[in-house]
Design a protein around this motif. Structure first.
Motif, mmCIF file in Angstrom:
data_model
loop_
_atom_site.group_PDB
_atom_site.id
_atom_site.type_symbol
_atom_site.label_atom_id
_atom_site.label_comp_id
_atom_site.label_asym_id
_atom_site.label_seq_id
_atom_site.Cartn_x
_atom_site.Cartn_y
_atom_site.Cartn_z
ATOM 1 N N VAL A 109 35.334 45.241 158.248
ATOM 2 C CA VAL A 109 36.023 44.980 159.510
ATOM 3 C C VAL A 109 36.967 43.785 159.372
ATOM 4 O O VAL A 109 38.101 43.809 159.880
ATOM 5 C CB VAL A 109 35.003 44.775 160.657
ATOM 6 C CG1 VAL A 109 35.660 44.215 161.896
ATOM 7 C CG2 VAL A 109 34.305 46.082 160.968
ATOM 8 N N SER A 110 36.531 42.727 158.660
ATOM 9 C CA SER A 110 37.412 41.569 158.438
ATOM 10 C C SER A 110 38.657 41.965 157.664
ATOM 11 O O SER A 110 39.774 41.546 157.995
ATOM 12 C CB SER A 110 36.669 40.472 157.681
ATOM 13 O OG SER A 110 35.573 40.014 158.412
ATOM 14 N N LYS A 113 40.934 44.178 159.870
ATOM 15 C CA LYS A 113 41.584 43.374 160.909
ATOM 16 C C LYS A 113 42.766 42.596 160.332
ATOM 17 O O LYS A 113 43.839 42.546 160.939
ATOM 18 C CB LYS A 113 40.558 42.422 161.530
ATOM 19 C CG LYS A 113 41.059 41.684 162.735
ATOM 20 C CD LYS A 113 39.941 40.949 163.443
ATOM 21 C CE LYS A 113 39.532 39.754 162.632
ATOM 22 N NZ LYS A 113 38.598 38.874 163.349
ATOM 23 N N ASP A 114 42.609 42.002 159.149
ATOM 24 C CA ASP A 114 43.714 41.283 158.515
ATOM 25 C C ASP A 114 44.808 42.237 158.033
ATOM 26 O O ASP A 114 45.990 41.897 158.054
ATOM 27 C CB ASP A 114 43.219 40.453 157.334
ATOM 28 C CG ASP A 114 42.439 39.230 157.777
ATOM 29 O OD1 ASP A 114 42.527 38.882 158.970
ATOM 30 O OD2 ASP A 114 41.745 38.632 156.942
ATOM 31 N N ASN A 117 46.834 43.383 161.154
ATOM 32 C CA ASN A 117 47.554 42.313 161.840
ATOM 33 C C ASN A 117 48.861 42.019 161.103
ATOM 34 O O ASN A 117 48.885 41.385 160.065
ATOM 35 C CB ASN A 117 46.696 41.048 161.896
ATOM 36 C CG ASN A 117 47.353 39.938 162.678
ATOM 37 O OD1 ASN A 117 48.410 40.116 163.276
ATOM 38 N ND2 ASN A 117 46.726 38.782 162.663
#
Length: 194
Positions: A109-110, A113-114, A117
């Motif tokens: 998920v990290s 997300k990056d 973005n």
């Protein structure tokens, strides 16, 4: 069973390492070598920030984004950990696969997300600097910029600390914003420009 005892010890060690890695991000090294703990609420409370007094320029010299490659590798590693946890679960273990599954989900998920973005994380111009936390700040508003090098595994991690002339009232010795330059692209151009 002896394997359950080993798994319990490994789970405790893994939890301790996980807590260390999560808490390590809240300790920042100052330019004088001291470490200062910065609570996350300190950075999230933008109401204490002084308002920007200057106009944002039309064009910037450097605009830095999250690095695609690092985010992609984190996503792939998370998916790999999830797959490995399913394999270990099929072997009859319970605790280790649950830990690997949770850790793999967090890493995946990290990374996603990056990866998703695509908003700028840092903008630099001759007249000032822009970050998502502070917005645009002119050179007159900035007291100091410092780049601190930390060791992250075998490669260095560069962290930009921004100090304003009017710091937050509660913690005047702490930076007003910190930003990891190692996870941005183009990292080398940003460091040379600053």
């Amino acid at each position: 069973m002896p394997i359950d005892a080993v798994l319990m010890y490994l789970l405790q060690i893994a939890c301790g390492v996980g807590v260390y890695l999560l808490m390590r991000s809240s300790w920042h090294r100052r330019a004088d070598g001291r470490y200062v703990r910065v609570p996350k609420a300190y950075y999230k409370n933008s109401a204490q920030l002084p308002k920007a007094t200057s106009q944002e320029p039309q064009a910037y010299d450097i605009i830095a984004y999250n690095a695609y490659s690092e985010a992609l590798w984190m996503s792939i590693a998370g998916i790999g950990l999830i797959g490995f946890s399913i394999f270990v679960f099929r072997e009859g273990y319970i605790l280790l696969p649950l830990f690997l599954l949770c850790f793999g989900l967090w890493v995946m998920v990290s990374g996603i997300k990056d990866f998703v973005n695509r908003k700028p994380q840092l903008k630099l111009s001759q007249t000032g600097i822009w970050t998502p936390q502070l917005g645009y700040r002119s050179r007159e508003e900035i007291k100091a910029l410092s780049i601190i090098t930390k060791r992250r595994y075998k490669s260095p991690e560069w962290i930009l600390e921004i100090y304003l002339h009017q710091p937050r009232a509660t913690q005047a010795l702490l930076p007003d914003d910190t930003l990891s330059l190692s996870s941005l692209t183009p990292c080398d151009a940003v460091i040379q420009y600053i």
